[in-house]
Design a protein around this motif. Structure first.
Motif, PDB file in Angstrom:
ATOM      1  N   GLY A  96     -10.100   2.588   3.441  1.00 54.57           N
ATOM      2  CA  GLY A  96     -10.149   3.903   4.555  1.00 54.57           C
ATOM      3  C   GLY A  96      -9.639   5.184   3.668  1.00 54.57           C
ATOM      4  O   GLY A  96      -9.807   6.414   4.167  1.00 54.57           O
ATOM      5  N   VAL A  97      -9.188   4.925   2.214  1.00 53.81           N
ATOM      6  CA  VAL A  97      -8.677   6.389   1.595  1.00 53.81           C
ATOM      7  C   VAL A  97      -9.570   6.418   0.412  1.00 53.81           C
ATOM      8  O   VAL A  97      -9.611   5.543  -0.371  1.00 53.81           O
ATOM      9  CB  VAL A  97      -7.136   6.110   1.135  1.00 53.81           C
ATOM     10  N   ALA A 114       8.089   9.526  -9.204  1.00 57.26           N
ATOM     11  CA  ALA A 114       6.759   9.878  -9.484  1.00 57.26           C
ATOM     12  C   ALA A 114       6.841  11.384  -9.746  1.00 57.26           C
ATOM     13  O   ALA A 114       6.008  11.910 -10.673  1.00 57.26           O
ATOM     14  CB  ALA A 114       5.756   9.339  -8.551  1.00 57.26           C
ATOM     15  N   ILE A 155       3.208  11.625   4.487  1.00 60.36           N
ATOM     16  CA  ILE A 155       1.745  11.881   4.113  1.00 60.36           C
ATOM     17  C   ILE A 155       1.026  10.495   3.793  1.00 60.36           C
ATOM     18  O   ILE A 155      -0.389  10.650   3.804  1.00 60.36           O
ATOM     19  CB  ILE A 155       1.701  12.711   2.854  1.00 60.36           C
ATOM     20  N   LEU A 201      -2.826   9.785   5.425  1.00 55.75           N
ATOM     21  CA  LEU A 201      -3.946   9.471   4.677  1.00 55.75           C
ATOM     22  C   LEU A 201      -4.650   8.275   5.121  1.00 55.75           C
ATOM     23  O   LEU A 201      -5.771   8.228   5.317  1.00 55.75           O
ATOM     24  CB  LEU A 201      -3.231   9.446   3.101  1.00 55.75           C
ATOM     25  N   VAL A 202      -3.684   7.300   5.284  1.00 57.65           N
ATOM     26  CA  VAL A 202      -4.616   5.923   5.576  1.00 57.65           C
ATOM     27  C   VAL A 202      -4.908   6.056   6.925  1.00 57.65           C
ATOM     28  O   VAL A 202      -6.238   5.527   7.089  1.00 57.65           O
ATOM     29  CB  VAL A 202      -3.348   5.010   5.493  1.00 57.65           C
ATOM     30  N   GLN A 204       0.878  -1.174  -0.004  1.00 55.46           N
ATOM     31  CA  GLN A 204      -0.009  -0.266   0.239  1.00 55.46           C
ATOM     32  C   GLN A 204       0.765   1.257  -0.085  1.00 55.46           C
ATOM     33  O   GLN A 204       0.710   2.354  -0.853  1.00 55.46           O
ATOM     34  CB  GLN A 204      -0.886   0.001   1.103  1.00 55.46           C
ATOM     35  N   PHE A 255       4.140   1.444  -1.233  1.00 54.10           N
ATOM     36  CA  PHE A 255       4.465   1.473  -2.383  1.00 54.10           C
ATOM     37  C   PHE A 255       3.538   2.118  -3.463  1.00 54.10           C
ATOM     38  O   PHE A 255       3.811   3.185  -4.263  1.00 54.10           O
ATOM     39  CB  PHE A 255       4.902   0.030  -3.054  1.00 54.10           C
ATOM     40  N   TYR A 256       2.253   1.928  -3.488  1.00 60.67           N
ATOM     41  CA  TYR A 256       1.200   2.343  -4.387  1.00 60.67           C
ATOM     42  C   TYR A 256       0.909   3.792  -4.129  1.00 60.67           C
ATOM     43  O   TYR A 256       0.963   4.473  -5.284  1.00 60.67           O
ATOM     44  CB  TYR A 256      -0.080   1.532  -4.044  1.00 60.67           C
ATOM     45  N   LEU A 257       1.004   4.226  -3.035  1.00 60.06           N
ATOM     46  CA  LEU A 257       0.478   5.822  -2.763  1.00 60.06           C
ATOM     47  C   LEU A 257       1.919   6.496  -3.199  1.00 60.06           C
ATOM     48  O   LEU A 257       1.850   7.509  -3.693  1.00 60.06           O
ATOM     49  CB  LEU A 257       0.184   5.977  -1.334  1.00 60.06           C
ATOM     50  N   GLN A 258       2.976   6.000  -2.777  1.00 54.56           N
ATOM     51  CA  GLN A 258       4.352   6.597  -3.162  1.00 54.56           C
ATOM     52  C   GLN A 258       4.692   6.775  -4.728  1.00 54.56           C
ATOM     53  O   GLN A 258       5.009   7.756  -5.199  1.00 54.56           O
ATOM     54  CB  GLN A 258       5.516   5.775  -2.533  1.00 54.56           C
ATOM     55  N   ARG A 281       2.444   7.209  -6.415  1.00 56.60           N
ATOM     56  CA  ARG A 281       1.751   8.329  -7.243  1.00 56.60           C
ATOM     57  C   ARG A 281       2.199   9.653  -6.573  1.00 56.60           C
ATOM     58  O   ARG A 281       1.516  10.767  -6.590  1.00 56.60           O
ATOM     59  CB  ARG A 281       0.156   8.057  -6.870  1.00 56.60           C
ATOM     60  N   GLY A 282       3.539   9.689  -6.315  1.00 59.68           N
ATOM     61  CA  GLY A 282       4.228  11.000  -5.720  1.00 59.68           C
ATOM     62  C   GLY A 282       3.958  11.380  -4.443  1.00 59.68           C
ATOM     63  O   GLY A 282       4.556  12.270  -3.927  1.00 59.68           O
ATOM     64  N   ILE A 283       3.146  10.422  -3.658  1.00 55.63           N
ATOM     65  CA  ILE A 283       2.806  10.920  -2.228  1.00 55.63           C
ATOM     66  C   ILE A 283       3.996  10.342  -1.348  1.00 55.63           C
ATOM     67  O   ILE A 283       4.267   9.269  -1.421  1.00 55.63           O
ATOM     68  CB  ILE A 283       1.457  10.148  -1.990  1.00 55.63           C
ATOM     69  N   PRO A 284       4.716  11.324  -0.689  1.00 52.48           N
ATOM     70  CA  PRO A 284       5.798  10.922   0.530  1.00 52.48           C
ATOM     71  C   PRO A 284       5.010  10.068   1.501  1.00 52.48           C
ATOM     72  O   PRO A 284       3.815  10.069   1.724  1.00 52.48           O
ATOM     73  CB  PRO A 284       6.101  12.272   0.851  1.00 52.48           C
ATOM     74  N   ALA A 285       6.220   9.194   1.993  1.00 53.96           N
ATOM     75  CA  ALA A 285       5.742   8.000   2.713  1.00 53.96           C
ATOM     76  C   ALA A 285       4.992   8.611   4.092  1.00 53.96           C
ATOM     77  O   ALA A 285       3.987   7.934   4.517  1.00 53.96           O
ATOM     78  CB  ALA A 285       6.857   7.452   3.364  1.00 53.96           C
ATOM     79  N   ASP A 307       8.497   8.106  -4.270  1.00 59.35           N
ATOM     80  CA  ASP A 307       7.750   9.152  -4.590  1.00 59.35           C
ATOM     81  C   ASP A 307       8.454  10.271  -5.272  1.00 59.35           C
ATOM     82  O   ASP A 307       7.944  10.874  -6.457  1.00 59.35           O
ATOM     83  CB  ASP A 307       7.012   9.667  -3.305  1.00 59.35           C
ATOM     84  N   GLY A 321      -8.124   8.379   7.268  1.00 60.23           N
ATOM     85  CA  GLY A 321      -9.370   7.942   6.560  1.00 60.23           C
ATOM     86  C   GLY A 321      -9.713   6.937   7.287  1.00 60.23           C
ATOM     87  O   GLY A 321     -10.810   6.392   7.549  1.00 60.23           O
TER      88      GLY A 321
END
Ligand SMILES: Nc1ncnc2c1ncn2[C@@H]1O[C@H](COP(=O)(O)OP(=O)(O)O)[C@@H](O)[C@H]1O
Ligand SMILES: [Mg+2]
Lengths: 406, 252
Positions: B98-99, B82, A360, A364-365, A347, A349-352, A354-358, B79, A368
């Motif tokens: 959750g997101v 990306a 953040i 986010l998770v 998870q 890895f997937y978010l990162q 997309r450019g999202i730093p670890a 990141d 949420g």
């Protein structure tokens, strides 16, 4: 999360005898069909092997479950309330004590019942709608001596109110909280345990839901070395509606335990339990035990309980045991679910990717994960602060992963 | 004009009993305006290449270089890669309960652009992109990829591609498991993305059928962890007829 498994409801029909009365050994049974007694000595000192104590690290209880003195008074209490509400200390012999039908279910609770020299009583007058939450802030100033406390919250008939109890500072605190919602009352009670690292807190809440009353009860636990909260609930008449919510965030070395018993002893009532917790760090331990008892007379009731845990790092552990005991076939609905998931590398890895730093991505998770629960508590005055506290806790895991990377 | 340059790339993967070498010297240069198809049998290392480019922690580059406009990609975190313009549409997109999709998209856009998108235009852009990909608007409030069907996940990968506008897109078997309608919808999305001629596309696929909708400038046959043959679109036609037998036989 991706590894989460939903255990389908296992409706274990436990053969079960009950009824108030006297056990062969002379001990009385309480409202919850479990052993209960006001008499401290009727409760043997738990050793840690008992079903109710098997998850609890007994050596960190400071003897509060045994016979350590409970005469400490190293705490202050501050109250902020609408003038129509009475919130004051009263004598331990006051008749409000025990109006919730609660009988202590374990030794620390029985000890606090006997030891508390005063009772703090919050009374919401009948028919009044109090918009402003009543806030009771209890601040511990030392964990050296055990302290006992007793709180009774009474929401008068058809009143509407919110009571927030906040705990912080250092303490070795054993307490009973009685919550009484009279007929038709609408009451929200939120306990926020934001203790310092050295606090030990053994709490028992009993909620008594009046005829057609609506109670929302929430236990939120952030701080403390060991916090063990028992929450029991029963109904004074038919048509009651109960929502029991919980949120906990367990850090390295912390033990946070919640034990719930919902006793469906009247017809046409509902109960809805949702507890969510995040865990991070070595030896972070969360325990959640949720029992729902549906008695023969509890026709047409509806109940659901859910516990979800989110494990953020290795070395943390969540135990989760939902349980239904059903004595009648004529129920509208009964179910439960428990799931422990990990915020895993995939998870992240997937978010990162997309450019999202670890950091953040984690925020986010976790935001949420908790957001819907915090919204369900529905007290805007504390919503933002709870989110901020969640993020403060998150900062700890950031520091931890930064250390790992170094 | 940008260039993604892969030179002599060797990659191993962390398996249960230690690292296993999967890529054995991959050379490939993709410039903006170009679409490269990478075709190969299962297990040839196509996903390994995609993950290694993105920086997945399980894959270790043992030698070789990857640069984007001269900058060393391998030195960057996932990141960061990306944010300098690399996008990977995953073969198996990950569920993140959750997101919500909308919260995720906004957070990703903000991270990539370095500033939050203008709310009004952003909402419009997301709606439009979802409509183009025939994604029900209610998906915006669903949890990211959670409980999505295989086809829905793939469409969401392309949704992200269109909204994030990277310089280079690596599409790892985005076509697999799609029915013909979904394949067309997804292909249209990729074509919209590359229409202006300023994007590079690395289209990884097992089958030739997507090449009816997305026209590659170059085709690379990937076997045994490296490129076995290169050519133009006509090479894909040859694969369509003969499959990979020639190559697999040769390498066996
Ligand atoms: N995470 C992994 N763990 C173990 N083996 C892997 C992993 N990823 C890939 N491999 C192995 O590497 C080889 C290439 O796999 P992959 O890159 O997924 O191929 P392709 O995408 O072309 O089907 C296969 O033999 C596969 O088993
Ligand atoms: Mg693959």
């Amino acid at each position: 999360m991706s590894t989460a498994t939903d255990t389908p409801a296992q409706h274990g029909l436990a053969a079960h005898s009950h009824g108030a009365g006297t056990e062969p050994d002379g001990r009385t049974k309480g409202a919850l069909d479990r052993f209960a007694s006001f008499d401290v000595e009727a409760h043997p000192v738990p050793r840690g092997r008992e079903e109710d104590w098997r998850f609890t690290p007994m050596n960190r209880l400071r003897g509060l479950h045994d016979d350590a003195p409970l005469d400490g008074s190293d705490y202050t209490v501050q109250v902020d309330a609408d003038p129509r509400v009475t919130a004051a200390s009263i004598g331990a012999d006051d008749t409000r004590k025990g109006t919730s039908t609660y009988v202590p279910v374990d030794r620390p609770s029985a000890r606090a019942w006997a030891s508390a020299e005063k009772i703090f009583a919050v009374d919401i007058p009948r028919d009044e709608v109090i918009e402003q939450p009543v806030v009771i802030r209890l601040t511990g100033t030392s964990a050296e001596r055990g302290a006992a406390a007793h709180l009774v919250v009474t929401a008068g008939r058809h009143s509407k109110s919110v009571v927030v109890i906040e705990y912080d500072g250092s303490s070795s605190f054993v307490e009973n909280v009685e919550v009484v919602a009279e007929d038709g009352a609408e009451l929200t009670v939120v306990a926020v345990q934001d203790w310092a690292d050295d606090a030990v807190h053994l709490a028992h809440h009993h909620v008594h839901v009046g005829r057609d009353a609506t109670v929302k009860h929430a236990v939120i636990t952030f701080g403390g070395d060991l916090v063990r909260t028992g929450t029991t609930l029963n109904y004074a008449g038919p048509g009651g509606s109960a929502t029991l919510l919980g949120l906990y965030y367990v850090d390295a070395g912390q033990h946070i335990e919640n034990r719930l018993v919902v006793d469906h002893n009247t017809p046409n009532a509902t109960s809805d339990v949702e507890y969510k917790g995040a865990l991070q760090g070595k030896k972070a331990h969360a325990v959640w035990i949720g029992d729902v008892l549906i008695r023969k007379e509890a026709l047409g009731i509806n109940t659901y309980e859910l516990n979800r845990n989110l494990v953020l790092t290795d070395g943390a552990r969540a135990d989760s045991v939902p349980n239904l005991e059903i004595e009648t076939g004529e129920i509208e609905g009964a179910g439960h679910a428990s799931a422990t998931g990990r915020f895993d590398d995939e998870q992240l890895f997937y978010l990162q990717a997309r450019g999202i730093p670890a950091d953040i991505a984690r925020k986010l998770v976790v935001r949420g994960f908790f957001a819907s629960l915090i919204n369900r508590i529905g007290v805007p005055e504390i919503t933002e602060r709870l989110m901020t506290t969640v993020e403060r806790e998150l900062a700890v895991v950031e520091a931890m992963t930064a250390d790992d990377g170094a | 004009m940008s260039t993604l340059e892969i030179r002599d790339l060797h990659v191993s993967v962390e398996a249960d009993n230690g690292p296993v070498q999967i890529l054995h010297g991959v050379n490939l240069t993709v410039s903006s305006g170009e679409t490269h198809a990478i075709m190969g049998p299962n297990g040839s290392g196509k996903s390994t290449l995609a993950y290694a480019l993105s920086g997945h922690p399980k894959y270790t580059v043992t030698s070789g270089t990857v640069t984007l406009d001269g900058e060393d990609l391998l030195d960057m975190s996932v990141d960061e890669r990306a944010r300098v313009g690399l996008f990977l549409a995953m073969q198996y997109p990950v569920e993140v309960p959750g997101v919500s999709v909308s919260n995720f998209l906004r957070t990703a856009k903000t991270a990539i652009d370095g500033e939050a998108p203008k709310l009004r235009t952003w909402v419009k852009d997301v709606k439009q992109a979802m409509a183009d990909l025939r994604i029900d608007p209610e998906f915006a409030e669903r949890d990211l990829n959670t409980g999505f069907s295989g086809g829905e996940k793939k469409r969401h990968e392309i949704l992200q591609l269109e909204l994030l506008q990277p310089k280079f897109a690596v599409l790892d078997e985005t076509d697999s498991g799609l029915d013909i309608d979904a394949l067309r919808i997804v292909s249209d999305g990729v074509n919209r993305f590359s229409a202006n001629g300023d994007k590079g596309v690395l289209l990884i696929t097992h089958y030739t059928r997507i090449l009816r909708y997305i026209k590659p400038d170059h085709v690379h046959v990937f076997v045994g962890g490296k490129i076995a043959e290169e050519g133009g679109a006509e090479l894909a036609e040859k694969l369509e007829e003969k499959g990979y037998v020639d190559y697999v036989g040769a390498s066996a």
